[in-house]
Design a protein around this motif. Structure first.
Motif, PDB file in Angstrom:
ATOM      1  N   VAL A  69       0.862  -1.187   0.000  1.00 51.94           N
ATOM      2  CA  VAL A  69       0.000   0.000   0.000  1.00 51.94           C
ATOM      3  C   VAL A  69       0.898   1.237   0.000  1.00 51.94           C
ATOM      4  CG1 VAL A  69      -1.793   1.290   1.211  1.00 51.94           C
ATOM      5  CG2 VAL A  69      -1.814  -1.220   1.250  1.00 51.94           C
ATOM      6  N   SER A  70       0.534   2.252  -0.807  1.00 51.62           N
ATOM      7  CA  SER A  70       1.282   3.511  -0.811  1.00 51.62           C
ATOM      8  C   SER A  70       0.317   4.669  -1.043  1.00 51.62           C
ATOM      9  CB  SER A  70       2.366   3.506  -1.891  1.00 51.62           C
ATOM     10  OG  SER A  70       1.775   3.463  -3.186  1.00 51.62           O
ATOM     11  N   GLN A  71       0.837   5.891  -0.978  1.00 45.67           N
ATOM     12  CA  GLN A  71       0.008   7.082  -1.155  1.00 45.67           C
ATOM     13  C   GLN A  71      -0.499   7.196  -2.592  1.00 45.67           C
ATOM     14  OE1 GLN A  71       2.186  10.531   0.058  1.00 45.67           O
ATOM     15  NE2 GLN A  71       2.683   9.716   2.099  1.00 45.67           N
ATOM     16  N   ALA A  72      -1.728   7.660  -2.734  1.00 48.08           N
ATOM     17  CA  ALA A  72      -2.323   7.817  -4.063  1.00 48.08           C
ATOM     18  C   ALA A  72      -1.575   8.836  -4.906  1.00 48.08           C
ATOM     19  CB  ALA A  72      -3.795   8.206  -3.925  1.00 48.08           C
ATOM     20  N   ALA A  73      -0.922   9.779  -4.258  1.00 53.24           N
ATOM     21  CA  ALA A  73      -0.202  10.814  -5.000  1.00 53.24           C
ATOM     22  C   ALA A  73       1.087  10.302  -5.599  1.00 53.24           C
ATOM     23  CB  ALA A  73       0.099  11.990  -4.078  1.00 53.24           C
ATOM     24  N   GLY A  74       1.479   9.116  -5.226  1.00 49.10           N
ATOM     25  CA  GLY A  74       2.708   8.536  -5.759  1.00 49.10           C
ATOM     26  C   GLY A  74       3.926   9.014  -4.998  1.00 49.10           C
ATOM     27  N   GLY A  75       5.104   8.698  -5.507  1.00 53.24           N
ATOM     28  CA  GLY A  75       6.348   9.125  -4.899  1.00 53.24           C
ATOM     29  C   GLY A  75       6.910   8.154  -3.886  1.00 53.24           C
ATOM     30  N   SER A  76       6.206   7.055  -3.591  1.00 55.17           N
ATOM     31  CA  SER A  76       6.694   6.083  -2.609  1.00 55.17           C
ATOM     32  C   SER A  76       7.713   5.154  -3.254  1.00 55.17           C
ATOM     33  CB  SER A  76       5.533   5.251  -2.050  1.00 55.17           C
ATOM     34  OG  SER A  76       4.585   6.089  -1.403  1.00 55.17           O
ATOM     35  N   THR A  77       8.641   4.688  -2.468  1.00 59.53           N
ATOM     36  CA  THR A  77       9.619   3.706  -2.922  1.00 59.53           C
ATOM     37  C   THR A  77       9.137   2.305  -2.554  1.00 59.53           C
ATOM     38  OG1 THR A  77      11.463   5.244  -2.671  1.00 59.53           O
ATOM     39  CG2 THR A  77      11.999   2.884  -2.721  1.00 59.53           C
ATOM     40  N   ILE A  78       9.125   1.407  -3.515  1.00 57.97           N
ATOM     41  CA  ILE A  78       8.723   0.031  -3.233  1.00 57.97           C
ATOM     42  C   ILE A  78       9.849  -0.908  -3.631  1.00 57.97           C
ATOM     43  CG2 ILE A  78       6.270   0.553  -3.600  1.00 57.97           C
ATOM     44  CD1 ILE A  78       6.486  -0.905  -6.280  1.00 57.97           C
ATOM     45  N   THR A  79       9.821  -2.065  -3.030  1.00 59.22           N
ATOM     46  CA  THR A  79      10.806  -3.093  -3.336  1.00 59.22           C
ATOM     47  C   THR A  79      10.115  -4.265  -4.016  1.00 59.22           C
ATOM     48  OG1 THR A  79      12.180  -2.484  -1.445  1.00 59.22           O
ATOM     49  CG2 THR A  79      12.515  -4.680  -2.375  1.00 59.22           C
ATOM     50  N   ILE A  80      10.630  -4.665  -5.170  1.00 62.80           N
ATOM     51  CA  ILE A  80      10.078  -5.799  -5.918  1.00 62.80           C
ATOM     52  C   ILE A  80      11.140  -6.890  -5.970  1.00 62.80           C
ATOM     53  CG2 ILE A  80       9.162  -6.604  -8.120  1.00 62.80           C
ATOM     54  CD1 ILE A  80       8.298  -3.716  -8.685  1.00 62.80           C
ATOM     55  N   ILE A  81      10.770  -8.056  -5.506  1.00 64.48           N
ATOM     56  CA  ILE A  81      11.663  -9.216  -5.589  1.00 64.48           C
ATOM     57  C   ILE A  81      11.150 -10.099  -6.724  1.00 64.48           C
ATOM     58  CG2 ILE A  81      12.562 -11.247  -4.397  1.00 64.48           C
ATOM     59  CD1 ILE A  81      12.212  -9.748  -1.780  1.00 64.48           C
ATOM     60  N   ALA A  82      12.050 -10.409  -7.681  1.00 64.11           N
ATOM     61  CA  ALA A  82      11.622 -11.145  -8.873  1.00 64.11           C
ATOM     62  C   ALA A  82      12.760 -11.985  -9.417  1.00 64.11           C
ATOM     63  CB  ALA A  82      11.121 -10.181  -9.943  1.00 64.11           C
TER      64      ALA A  82
END
Length: 222
Positions: free
Chosen positions: A191-204
């Motif tokens: 979950v992150s802010q609707a305005a964007g700008g959040s950092t997420i981590t994707i493991i793939a």
């Protein structure tokens, strides 16, 4: 001693060139010298597997539309007269598979194109890479639909059978499965802010060939 009785044949049909491994199921079939007779003329040696199963290999038939009675003789006794029929057919021919490419590790619904398919009859498909046998659906006399299981990357031919035992040997219906470019294993946070700008981590798991050309898409936008 009870007389031999043939109750059913497994399978009950096979290709006209013969070679089907046929089992006769019945009563009082144990013996040291066993023979199977197809119609009134073709006699082949058989093996008694138990008191209820005899196994033999079908001879060739000059008539692909022929259904013949199969009887058995045990230790020199007279042949049974139960009249269980074995039906011969022209072997199906496989020409191509559509689509002919896909991704490894996932199921694929494919259409096998060819001839000699029996509309309304049971059909099976086999991926030669794994020898997995799958139920098919005959859509017309020239097309069968099959669901292929997840397979490793590489090439595999698809063959079909009308008795689940004898498969075509066309070798022309080739499907090529490519390694999957990337498989997402986990995302954090979810979950992150609707305005964007959040950092997420994707493991793939990512193929080495695309590791310098990565893009991430959110709800349809890159």
């Amino acid at each position: 001693v009870s007389p031999a009785i043939v109750l059913l044949l497994q399978p009950s049909l096979g290709p006209a060139q013969g070679g089907t491994l046929l089992q006769l199921v019945g009563i009082a079939l144990a013996g040291h010298s066993v023979q199977c007779r197809f119609a009134q003329h073709s006699v082949v040696r058989a093996v008694s597997l138990s008191s209820s199963i005899v196994q033999c290999t079908t001879p060739a038939s000059p008539d692909a539309a022929e259904a013949v009675a199969v009887e058995v003789s045990v230790d020199g006794d007279i042949y049974t007269t139960n009249g269980r029929k074995f039906a011969y057919y022209n072997p199906p021919i496989v020409l191509a598979v559509q689509p002919s490419e896909g991704s490894a590790g996932v199921q694929h619904t494919v259409t096998v194109i060819g001839s000699g398919f029996e509309v309304g009859s049971s059909v099976w498909c086999q991926a030669q890479a794994t020898h997995t046998v799958m139920d098919g659906a005959c859509r017309s006399s020239s097309s069968i639909e099959c669901i292929l299981p997840p397979m490793q990357a590489g090439n595999s031919t698809i063959e079909v059978s009308l008795n689940r035992l004898d498969f075509s040997q066309s070798g022309t219906a080739l499907i090529r499965l490519h390694p999957r470019a990337a498989t997402v294993l986990s995302i954090y946070p979810l979950v992150s802010q609707a305005a964007g700008g959040s950092t997420i981590t994707i493991i793939a798991n990512i193929a080495a060939s695309i590791q310098t050309q990565l893009q991430v898409r959110f709800c349809g936008s890159s």
